[in-house]
Design an enzyme around this catalytic site. Structure first.
Site, PDB file in Angstrom:
ATOM      1  N   CYS A  56     -33.642   8.570 -17.034  1.00 27.58           N
ATOM      2  CA  CYS A  56     -32.223   8.900 -17.187  1.00 27.58           C
ATOM      3  C   CYS A  56     -31.964  10.391 -17.329  1.00 27.58           C
ATOM      4  O   CYS A  56     -30.813  10.819 -17.436  1.00 27.58           O
ATOM      5  CB  CYS A  56     -31.642   8.136 -18.370  1.00 27.58           C
ATOM      6  SG  CYS A  56     -31.863   6.353 -18.196  1.00 27.58           S
ATOM      7  N   HIS A  63     -25.635  12.514 -24.497  1.00 30.02           N
ATOM      8  CA  HIS A  63     -26.281  11.393 -23.814  1.00 30.02           C
ATOM      9  C   HIS A  63     -25.616  10.099 -24.267  1.00 30.02           C
ATOM     10  O   HIS A  63     -25.274   9.257 -23.440  1.00 30.02           O
ATOM     11  CB  HIS A  63     -27.777  11.391 -24.120  1.00 30.02           C
ATOM     12  CG  HIS A  63     -28.556  10.399 -23.328  1.00 30.02           C
ATOM     13  ND1 HIS A  63     -28.579  10.400 -21.948  1.00 30.02           N
ATOM     14  CD2 HIS A  63     -29.332   9.354 -23.717  1.00 30.02           C
ATOM     15  CE1 HIS A  63     -29.333   9.405 -21.519  1.00 30.02           C
ATOM     16  NE2 HIS A  63     -29.806   8.752 -22.572  1.00 30.02           N
ATOM     17  N   GLU A 104     -29.570  11.801 -31.608  1.00 32.79           N
ATOM     18  CA  GLU A 104     -28.894  12.892 -30.913  1.00 32.79           C
ATOM     19  C   GLU A 104     -27.973  13.660 -31.855  1.00 32.79           C
ATOM     20  O   GLU A 104     -27.895  14.894 -31.785  1.00 32.79           O
ATOM     21  CB  GLU A 104     -28.104  12.372 -29.709  1.00 32.79           C
ATOM     22  CG  GLU A 104     -27.518  13.491 -28.869  1.00 32.79           C
ATOM     23  CD  GLU A 104     -26.934  13.034 -27.544  1.00 32.79           C
ATOM     24  OE1 GLU A 104     -26.632  13.900 -26.693  1.00 32.79           O
ATOM     25  OE2 GLU A 104     -26.779  11.810 -27.351  1.00 32.79           O
ATOM     26  N   LYS A 124     -20.083   7.927 -21.145  1.00 34.27           N
ATOM     27  CA  LYS A 124     -20.689   6.622 -20.860  1.00 34.27           C
ATOM     28  C   LYS A 124     -19.868   5.475 -21.453  1.00 34.27           C
ATOM     29  O   LYS A 124     -20.040   4.326 -21.050  1.00 34.27           O
ATOM     30  CB  LYS A 124     -22.114   6.570 -21.404  1.00 34.27           C
ATOM     31  CG  LYS A 124     -23.121   7.422 -20.650  1.00 34.27           C
ATOM     32  CD  LYS A 124     -24.518   7.224 -21.214  1.00 34.27           C
ATOM     33  CE  LYS A 124     -25.546   8.091 -20.487  1.00 34.27           C
ATOM     34  NZ  LYS A 124     -25.399   9.535 -20.809  1.00 34.27           N
ATOM     35  N   HIS A 152     -23.819   3.551 -18.241  1.00 33.63           N
ATOM     36  CA  HIS A 152     -24.985   4.418 -18.089  1.00 33.63           C
ATOM     37  C   HIS A 152     -25.480   4.343 -16.653  1.00 33.63           C
ATOM     38  O   HIS A 152     -26.002   3.314 -16.218  1.00 33.63           O
ATOM     39  CB  HIS A 152     -26.071   3.965 -19.061  1.00 33.63           C
ATOM     40  CG  HIS A 152     -27.201   4.925 -19.213  1.00 33.63           C
ATOM     41  ND1 HIS A 152     -27.383   6.017 -18.387  1.00 33.63           N
ATOM     42  CD2 HIS A 152     -28.235   4.959 -20.110  1.00 33.63           C
ATOM     43  CE1 HIS A 152     -28.458   6.670 -18.753  1.00 33.63           C
ATOM     44  NE2 HIS A 152     -28.998   6.052 -19.803  1.00 33.63           N
ATOM     45  N   PHE A 197     -36.374   7.459 -20.568  1.00 31.52           N
ATOM     46  CA  PHE A 197     -37.594   6.748 -20.931  1.00 31.52           C
ATOM     47  C   PHE A 197     -38.799   7.617 -20.572  1.00 31.52           C
ATOM     48  O   PHE A 197     -38.814   8.267 -19.517  1.00 31.52           O
ATOM     49  CB  PHE A 197     -37.705   5.416 -20.180  1.00 31.52           C
ATOM     50  CG  PHE A 197     -36.782   4.329 -20.675  1.00 31.52           C
ATOM     51  CD1 PHE A 197     -35.969   4.514 -21.774  1.00 31.52           C
ATOM     52  CD2 PHE A 197     -36.746   3.109 -20.030  1.00 31.52           C
ATOM     53  CE1 PHE A 197     -35.135   3.506 -22.229  1.00 31.52           C
ATOM     54  CE2 PHE A 197     -35.922   2.082 -20.465  1.00 31.52           C
ATOM     55  CZ  PHE A 197     -35.111   2.282 -21.569  1.00 31.52           C
TER      56      PHE A 197
END
Length: 415
Positions: free
Chosen positions: A161, A301, A312, A333, A338, A401
């Site tokens: 991502c 994010h 975050e 998002k 996402h 990831f």
């Protein structure tokens, strides 16, 4: 940045996508790409009313996975917006590159071909000759270069991502090194198919709020229960300044810097103290020669996973200190879902337009009374409604990831 294009769950061009984002529109709805009635999650943020016939003939469509179709469509808008192909632009095609990312690539093609093999395996393997070139994650860049005859640096980027933020940073650095005059960069993804939804479901990563899809993506709310998978593409034209000025291009903003890091912690989870995110943001600020107080907006994010949102915010507070309370923070998002490998590029579009229009898009779906003891609600999360303010510079985070972290900073262009 001299051009932008978008195919998103909020619209099939930049203008429609931005208008819906400013107004807090959710792109989530029941899945239509396949029958999801037996899945734990039965909704997603799909692209709506995408007409491939507008862009490709039938023969070309058979050669393109949906993710590559989205990329080519977004690239067409970005190129037109930039004027690279306008009469008299005199662009040297040997010095125009394409770096378009994907986190997964042609998942639907892979799943479809595997299904054909399962059905026909007793009669020997039978695969489409387009299987491999439709499926591979770099092919969108290849098709875009062939469409326009651009011979400059050309490849795809895969870092889950974080992929399209990585692509933007690569484009930025290659131009700084003098290897290209302009690069089309961004990302594309189309993974809303059984393998994608089922795979994320098995990890307990997706929201299962099937009774209310439009409110399911709720970053930084105590009732959040996972992310909503989305799809689409955003492509940007990044250009060397003197090259853009010489041809009279409009300039949306300046890319100021980029930062990269690794969590080196877990295959899927972010570091609980946000150590990799801290390093990526610090590296980006250093690269841009900027201080924390120079940033007005962070497009986070913010996927709406419990651990990810907390880490975050910890990272932002560590990097920005007291300046964190003067920022606007938002997770778009909450509206787009996402977009995996396309998410950084889509959020770059929102960050650029926040600077251009002095509007910070909201984080929707926050309900009064939601609570998470590890989140600091004294921060300005831009909950539920866009806010007007001057945005001199915006920072955009993408984490993937594997512990990949990529941060991009864009700022207002001044001659």
């Amino acid at each position: 940045m001299t051009g932008m294009g978008a195919i998103s769950p909020l619209g099939n061009d930049v203008a429609t996508t931005w208008e819906n984002a400013k107004n807090g529109v959710s792109g989530a709805a029941p899945i239509t790409h396949f029958d999801a009635s037996l899945f734990k999650t039965q909704f997603a943020c799909e692209v709506k009313n995408f007409d491939a016939n507008k862009y490709f003939d039938r023969k070309k469509q058979r050669q393109l996975d949906l993710y590559a179709q989205y990329a080519l469509a977004a690239a067409a808008e970005a190129v037109a917006d930039s004027g690279l192909e306008a009469e008299g632009s005199n662009v040297d095609r040997n010095r125009v590159g394409v770096i378009v990312a994907a986190g997964i690539g042609g998942l639907h093609t892979f799943e479809e071909e595997a299904g054909y093999y399962a059905i026909n395996k007793d009669n020997g393997p039978k695969y489409s000759p387009f299987f491999i070139p439709k499926m591979i994650a770099d092919i969108a860049s290849g098709h875009i270069s062939m469409e326009y005859g651009y011979h400059g640096p050309n490849y795809g980027v895969v870092s889950a991502c974080a992929s399209s933020n990585n692509a933007i940073i690569d484009a930025f650095n290659l131009i700084r090194l003098g290897k290209a005059d302009a690069i089309l960069t961004g990302g594309a993804e189309a993974a809303i198919y059984p393998a994608g939804v089922g795979g994320f479901n098995s990890m307990h990563a997706l929201s299962t709020r099937n009774d209310s899809p439009e409110t399911a993506s709720r970053p930084f709310s105590g009732s959040r229960d996972g992310f909503v998978i989305g799809e689409g593409s955003a492509v940007l034209v990044l250009e060397e300044l003197e090259h853009a000025l010489a041809r009279g291009a409009k300039i949306y903003c300046e890319v100021a810097g980029g930062g990269l890091s690794a969590d080196a912690y877990h295959i899927t989870a972010t570091h609980p103290e946000g150590l990799g995110a801290i390093l990526a943001m610090e590296n980006a600020l250093e690269d841009a020669n900027m201080k924390p107080e120079d940033i007005d907006y962070i497009n986070v994010h913010g996927t709406a996973t419990p651990v990810g949102d907390r880490s975050e915010i910890k990272a932002i507070k560590e990097v920005f200190g007291d300046a964190a309370y003067k920022l606007n923070i938002s997770s778009t998002k909450s509206m787009t879902g996402h977009l995996l490998g396309a998410t950084g590029a889509m959020e770059a579009v929102f960050s650029i337009l926040a600077i251009k229009d002095s509007i910070v898009p909201p984080t929707i779906n926050h309900e009064e009374g939601d609570n998470d003891e590890e989140l600091d609600y004294n921060l300005n999360f831009t909950f539920n409604k866009a806010q007007h303010r001057e945005v001199r510079a915006a920072l955009s985070n993408s984490f993937g990831f594997g512990g990949h972290n990529a941060t991009v900073i864009v700022k207002k262009f001044e001659k």
